[in-house]
Design an enzyme around this catalytic site. Structure first.
Site, PDB file in Angstrom:
ATOM      1  N   GLU A   1       0.826  -1.213   0.000  1.00 29.26           N
ATOM      2  CA  GLU A   1       0.000   0.000   0.000  1.00 29.26           C
ATOM      3  C   GLU A   1       0.865   1.271   0.000  1.00 29.26           C
ATOM      4  O   GLU A   1       0.518   2.257  -0.648  1.00 29.26           O
ATOM      5  CB  GLU A   1      -0.968  -0.043   1.184  1.00 29.26           C
ATOM      6  CG  GLU A   1      -2.046  -1.117   1.001  1.00 29.26           C
ATOM      7  CD  GLU A   1      -2.829  -1.377   2.259  1.00 29.26           C
ATOM      8  OE1 GLU A   1      -4.070  -1.220   2.199  1.00 29.26           O
ATOM      9  OE2 GLU A   1      -2.228  -1.719   3.289  1.00 29.26           O
TER      10      GLU A   1
ATOM     11  N   GLU B   1      -3.684  -9.638   3.562  1.00 26.49           N
ATOM     12  CA  GLU B   1      -4.496  -9.351   4.748  1.00 26.49           C
ATOM     13  C   GLU B   1      -5.641 -10.360   4.938  1.00 26.49           C
ATOM     14  O   GLU B   1      -5.978 -10.728   6.065  1.00 26.49           O
ATOM     15  CB  GLU B   1      -5.091  -7.936   4.641  1.00 26.49           C
ATOM     16  CG  GLU B   1      -4.104  -6.807   4.913  1.00 26.49           C
ATOM     17  CD  GLU B   1      -3.292  -6.414   3.692  1.00 26.49           C
ATOM     18  OE1 GLU B   1      -2.653  -5.342   3.737  1.00 26.49           O
ATOM     19  OE2 GLU B   1      -3.257  -7.170   2.706  1.00 26.49           O
TER      20      GLU B   1
HETATM   21  N1  T1G Z   1       3.945  -7.712  11.791  1.00 29.41           N
HETATM   22  C1  T1G Z   1       4.634  -8.111  12.887  1.00 29.41           C
HETATM   23  N2  T1G Z   1       5.520  -9.151  12.915  1.00 29.41           N
HETATM   24  C2  T1G Z   1       5.728  -9.774  11.756  1.00 29.41           C
HETATM   25  C3  T1G Z   1       5.045  -9.424  10.560  1.00 29.41           C
HETATM   26  C4  T1G Z   1       4.127  -8.324  10.604  1.00 29.41           C
HETATM   27  N3  T1G Z   1       3.465  -7.905   9.530  1.00 29.41           N
HETATM   28  N4  T1G Z   1       5.459 -10.255   9.589  1.00 29.41           N
HETATM   29  C5  T1G Z   1       6.367 -11.082  10.159  1.00 29.41           C
HETATM   30  N5  T1G Z   1       6.533 -10.810  11.449  1.00 29.41           N
HETATM   31  C6  T1G Z   1       7.451 -11.470  12.383  1.00 29.41           C
HETATM   32  C7  T1G Z   1       7.157 -12.949  12.588  1.00 29.41           C
HETATM   33  O1  T1G Z   1       6.210 -13.151  13.595  1.00 29.41           O
HETATM   34  C8  T1G Z   1       8.521 -13.498  12.976  1.00 29.41           C
HETATM   35  O2  T1G Z   1       8.726 -13.184  14.324  1.00 29.41           O
HETATM   36  C9  T1G Z   1       9.475 -12.648  12.144  1.00 29.41           C
HETATM   37  O3  T1G Z   1       8.744 -11.454  11.802  1.00 29.41           O
HETATM   38  C10 T1G Z   1       9.908 -13.319  10.874  1.00 29.41           C
HETATM   39  O4  T1G Z   1       8.770 -13.741  10.183  1.00 29.41           O
HETATM   40  C11 T1G Z   1      -2.926  -1.698   6.787  1.00 29.41           C
HETATM   41  C12 T1G Z   1      -3.406  -4.021   8.002  1.00 29.41           C
HETATM   42  C13 T1G Z   1       6.839 -11.334   5.562  1.00 29.41           C
HETATM   43  C14 T1G Z   1       6.581 -13.347   4.159  1.00 29.41           C
HETATM   44  O5  T1G Z   1       0.165 -10.595   6.479  1.00 29.41           O
HETATM   45  O6  T1G Z   1       3.779 -13.436   5.617  1.00 29.41           O
HETATM   46  O7  T1G Z   1      -0.405  -4.646   6.416  1.00 29.41           O
HETATM   47  O8  T1G Z   1       8.886 -15.469  15.251  1.00 29.41           O
HETATM   48  O9  T1G Z   1       9.315 -16.197  10.269  1.00 29.41           O
HETATM   49  O10 T1G Z   1       9.366 -16.849   6.697  1.00 29.41           O
HETATM   50  O11 T1G Z   1      -3.421  -3.096   5.039  1.00 29.41           O
HETATM   51  O12 T1G Z   1       6.355 -13.166   7.839  1.00 29.41           O
HETATM   52  O13 T1G Z   1      10.955 -14.230  14.664  1.00 29.41           O
HETATM   53  O14 T1G Z   1       9.543 -13.483  16.585  1.00 29.41           O
HETATM   54  O15 T1G Z   1       7.383 -15.352   8.877  1.00 29.41           O
HETATM   55  O16 T1G Z   1      10.828 -14.882   6.024  1.00 29.41           O
HETATM   56  C15 T1G Z   1      -0.065  -7.890   6.200  1.00 29.41           C
HETATM   57  C16 T1G Z   1       2.821 -11.398   7.264  1.00 29.41           C
HETATM   58  C17 T1G Z   1      -0.068  -7.270   7.543  1.00 29.41           C
HETATM   59  C18 T1G Z   1       2.493 -10.649   6.052  1.00 29.41           C
HETATM   60  C19 T1G Z   1       8.352 -13.264   5.931  1.00 29.41           C
HETATM   61  N6  T1G Z   1       1.142  -8.654   6.051  1.00 29.41           N
HETATM   62  N7  T1G Z   1       4.177 -11.915   7.240  1.00 29.41           N
HETATM   63  O17 T1G Z   1       8.363 -14.642   6.063  1.00 29.41           O
HETATM   64  O18 T1G Z   1       9.748 -14.859   8.207  1.00 29.41           O
HETATM   65  S1  T1G Z   1      -1.568  -6.424   7.800  1.00 29.41           S
HETATM   66  C20 T1G Z   1       1.163  -9.966   6.214  1.00 29.41           C
HETATM   67  C21 T1G Z   1       4.523 -12.929   6.410  1.00 29.41           C
HETATM   68  C22 T1G Z   1      -1.414  -4.968   6.914  1.00 29.41           C
HETATM   69  C23 T1G Z   1      -2.535  -2.945   6.065  1.00 29.41           C
HETATM   70  C24 T1G Z   1      -2.658  -4.172   6.821  1.00 29.41           C
HETATM   71  C25 T1G Z   1       5.925 -13.441   6.549  1.00 29.41           C
HETATM   72  C26 T1G Z   1       6.915 -12.804   5.531  1.00 29.41           C
HETATM   73  P1  T1G Z   1       9.573 -14.147  15.245  1.00 29.41           P
HETATM   74  P2  T1G Z   1       8.745 -15.158   9.399  1.00 29.41           P
HETATM   75  P3  T1G Z   1       9.657 -15.379   6.700  1.00 29.41           P
END
Ligand code: T1G
Length: 678
Positions: A104, A124
């Site tokens: 975004e 999301e």
């Molecule tokens: N927020 C907080 N922590 C996050 C995070 C996030 N968005 N994404 C990952 N982490 C943490 C995760 O818990 C782990 O922590 C570490 O980072 C490594 O992640 C307004 C509302 C990006 C593809 O849904 O899909 O944006 O265990 O082991 O395999 O519209 O993480 O080490 O303590 O998964 O390399 C939308 C979520 C958010 C993507 C990386 N985004 N993340 O994968 O590492 S909502 C998502 C992923 C949003 C807006 C809205 C994957 C990754 P720890 P990992 P990875």
């Protein structure tokens, strides 16, 4: 060190995001980013801006750990608006994956430049919400409705090539030149009088086919049944075609707040973090670093052996498969090749990738060829005597540091380890069928399994794309032990008057992909059945004796037509009624509610026992097992989270109502109003 820094490259202000591990847009990052936007706005010397990030990806989006808390300004929508409203062109440089709020932010910029590895997506919906920072309104304006709908409703990212083709990326450059190319691009556009502004564009959105939404809803109705977020995603994109931007964005915000506070999103966020937590071993000594693994041996080229091999072959490991007979070996390798070809036909692998994976495969009829393997996984018939024989042989052949693993799905890993001279090198690696597809891996820690072997197994699981969960030794580990409780009740319910179709429907209505009797027919009713020893002692035995062995024989608990469509069977109902009479059980009408309670509550109770015994490290691990291995609907969070949501007192009352066992932990937590997941 600030998570956002700015540097000047002549008239270009370079804003760099650096918030490892995934550059999430936390409150701190948003504040620092807003300050950088102000700096650009207020410095006349700045003619253009580049936004870029350090690390292995651009951003994982908004900080999910901040959800459910009161919003702190600037919010992400406000930050993106300030970028879009800047009177200087902004180029974003996507050094890798840009998801959710990261995408975004990019949509709020005037120009987007990436590298071949860039992936862009709005996942999301996978955590039960919708893009809440303009994604549902800006994306269709940039790429058109037909491209925006699947991106937003599936939550799957698109490749850089696809992104460029649909107008989401303006340029793709070599990774090592990204920063320089972005600055050059910024200088190039700084001189232009007009710049594309996503929220103001209408050129793409006006061209859409008005029937697209109805068609999309119909096509995906079954897959999206019972889910709140996808429905709101479709609606928000539809509103983007009907309302001015500001009104559309207000609806997006309204839907976002409704979903983020909803049970489904709470459950899906729990599943997200539970999967990541599961990979951590409590109390693991710091020096327990993973052993190097490059060569893997697999004993048994059957369904499981072949599927397990594919995981390692696809990840680039050298694999040696050992079988007793050439014919079995050829059959096993043939199935691996067939599965790869099918994957390639679906476009999920290229022919080169298939050849490369198959190139790592060696076959043998001689255990000696496993002598230099770093890891050997046994996938032979599920009989203790055979397992012991295999491990006894491996103990004499494998190199001292080799890990010896069993793919047993029930048996005592301690007993298997005890027949070697090095039980500390023995671990259970319980894959789920089809092993090349199912994400779950139960890593079974024996009483003597070393911390280093455990660390290696967890590390390896991540490298082959599995979600690993640690289980202690007990019959059936975490998943199968709880499943047995459900199956037990399912059989009981038949004796008391329920029909297979009713029992299955109650679970599919709950959200499972299939019920216990459909599952039994798919797996085959004759697993563990011996035609020589059969004695009509159970419904299942009688069905097998009558050739009703499941889908593969066209009949099992159901009859199947040539398209595998199932229909209830009068013959099966008669067999069940006969057994009910023999068991002295009176048949009665049983409510869906009773069926649901009697199938799900005992599983929760068994989960509590598993926690009490320390077989599972934490309740969220049990949820991860069931969501990734047994089709538990993720939008309810898994059995333990679901129990927390409906209330442990409700589960307790239900168990007592049905005269079932109650674990002390469940009783205690219910009494204290506590939850399993804290
Ligand atoms: N927020 C907080 N922590 C996050 C995070 C996030 N968005 N994404 C990952 N982490 C943490 C995760 O818990 C782990 O922590 C570490 O980072 C490594 O992640 C307004 C509302 C990006 C593809 O849904 O899909 O944006 O265990 O082991 O395999 O519209 O993480 O080490 O303590 O998964 O390399 C939308 C979520 C958010 C993507 C990386 N985004 N993340 O994968 O590492 S909502 C998502 C992923 C949003 C807006 C809205 C994957 C990754 P720890 P990992 P990875």
């Amino acid at each position: 060190m600030s998570k956002v820094t700015t540097t000047r490259e002549g008239e270009v202000l370079v804003v760099t995001l650096d918030n490892p591990p995934v550059n999430a847009f936390s409150t701190e990052v948003r504040n620092a980013m807003a300050a950088a936007v102000d700096e650009a706005a207020n410095d006349e010397g700045v003619k253009a801006v580049v936004i870029r990030a350090e690390g292995r990806m651009f951003s994982g989006g908004a900080d999910i750990t901040e959800f459910g808390k009161p919003p702190v300004h600037p919010t992400l929508p406000e930050l993106i608006d300030s970028i879009e409203n800047l009177d200087k062109p902004v180029v974003v440089a996507l050094n890798g994956t840009a998801l959710g709020g990261g995408c975004e932010i990019a949509l709020g910029c005037n120009y987007r430049i990436g590298i071949p590895a860039t992936k862009i997506g709005l996942p999301e919906v996978k955590i039960g919400i919708l893009p809440g920072a303009g994604g549902t309104q800006r994306l269709p304006r940039v790429v058109g409705v037909e491209e925006a709908l699947p991106i937003i409703v599936t939550g799957n990212p698109v490749s850089s090539k696809k992104a460029e083709a649909i107008g989401l990326l303006d340029r793709i450059v070599a990774p090592e030149n990204l920063r320089q190319e972005a600055i050059a691009f910024a200088r190039e556009v700084a001189g232009r009088s007009e710049h594309p502004v996503s929220s103001k564009r209408t050129d793409r959105i006006d061209q859409h086919d008005p029937g697209v939404f109805k068609a999309f809803r119909e096509k995906n109705a079954r897959r999206l049944k019972g889910l709140d977020a996808p429905a709101r995603c479709i609606e928000a994109v539809e509103l983007a075609t009907q309302l001015p931007y500001d009104e559309g964005i207000a609806k997006e915000r309204e839907f976002f707040m409704e979903l983020v506070m909803g049970d489904q999103s709470k459950a899906l966020r729990h599943v997200f973090f539970a999967e990541r937590q599961a990979g951590k071993i409590d109390g693991l000594p710091r020096d327990a670093v993973p052993l190097p693994i490059s060569k893997v041996g697999i004993i048994g080229a059957g369904t499981m052996g072949g599927g397990i091999a594919m995981n390692f072959l696809s990840a680039g490991y050298d694999v040696t498969i050992v079988e007793r007979e050439q014919e079995a070996l050829d059959r096993g390798v043939g199935i691996i090749r067939k599965n790869y070809d099918a994957t390639a036909r679906k476009g999920r692998m290229s022919a080169e990738q298939v050849d490369k994976a198959m190139g790592h495969l060696t076959t043998s009829l001689d255990y000696q060829d496993l002598a230099d393997c770093d890891l050997v996984i046994e996938a032979v018939f599920e009989l203790m005597a055979i397992k012991k024989d295999v491990f006894g042989k491996l103990d004499t052949i494998c190199k001292p540091e080799a890990i010896m693993a069993s793919n047993t799905s029930y048996l005592d890993v301690n007993e298997i380890a005890a027949c070697t001279s090095r039980p500390e090198q023995v671990v259970g690696l319980h894959f789920f069928s089809p092993a090349n597809i199912m994400r779950l891996l139960e890593v079974v820690r024996g009483d003597r399994t070393s911390p280093q072997v455990m660390a290696t197994a967890m590390d390896l699981a991540k490298k082959i794309g599995k979600v690993a969960v640690v289980s202690g030794v007990c019959h059936g580990f975490i998943g199968n032990r709880m499943l047995a409780k459900r199956q037990e009740q399912a059989s009981e319910l038949l004796m008391e008057g329920a029909r297979p179709a009713q029992v299955d429907r109650v679970l599919t209505d709950f959200g499972f992909p299939m019920g216990p009797f459909q599952m039994a027919d798919l797996a085959g009713l004759d697993i563990g059945w011996d035609p020589d020893k059969t004695s009509s002692s159970s419904v299942r035995e009688v069905l097998c004796e009558r050739g009703r062995r499941g889908q593969k024989t066209g009949k099992g608990f159901y009859d199947y037509d040539e398209n595998r469509q199932r229909t209830p069977s009068d013959e099966v109902d008669a067999v069940i009624a006969d057994f009910a009479v023999k068991s002295g059980k009176a048949q009665r009408d049983i409510s869906d509610e009773e069926i649901r309670e009697r199938q799900l509550y005992p599983m929760v109770n068994e989960g509590a026992l598993i926690l009490e015994e320390g077989v599972a490290q934490r309740a969220s691990d049990i949820d991860t097992v069931w969501v990734n291995g047994y089709g538990w609907p993720p939008h309810t969070g898994g059995p333990m989270f679901w129990a927390d949501t409906i209330g442990l007192d409700t589960v307790l009352a239900g168990l007592e109502k049905h005269g079932m066992e109650v674990s002390p932990l469940l009783r205690d937590k219910a009494a204290k109003g506590e939850t399993f997941n804290g």
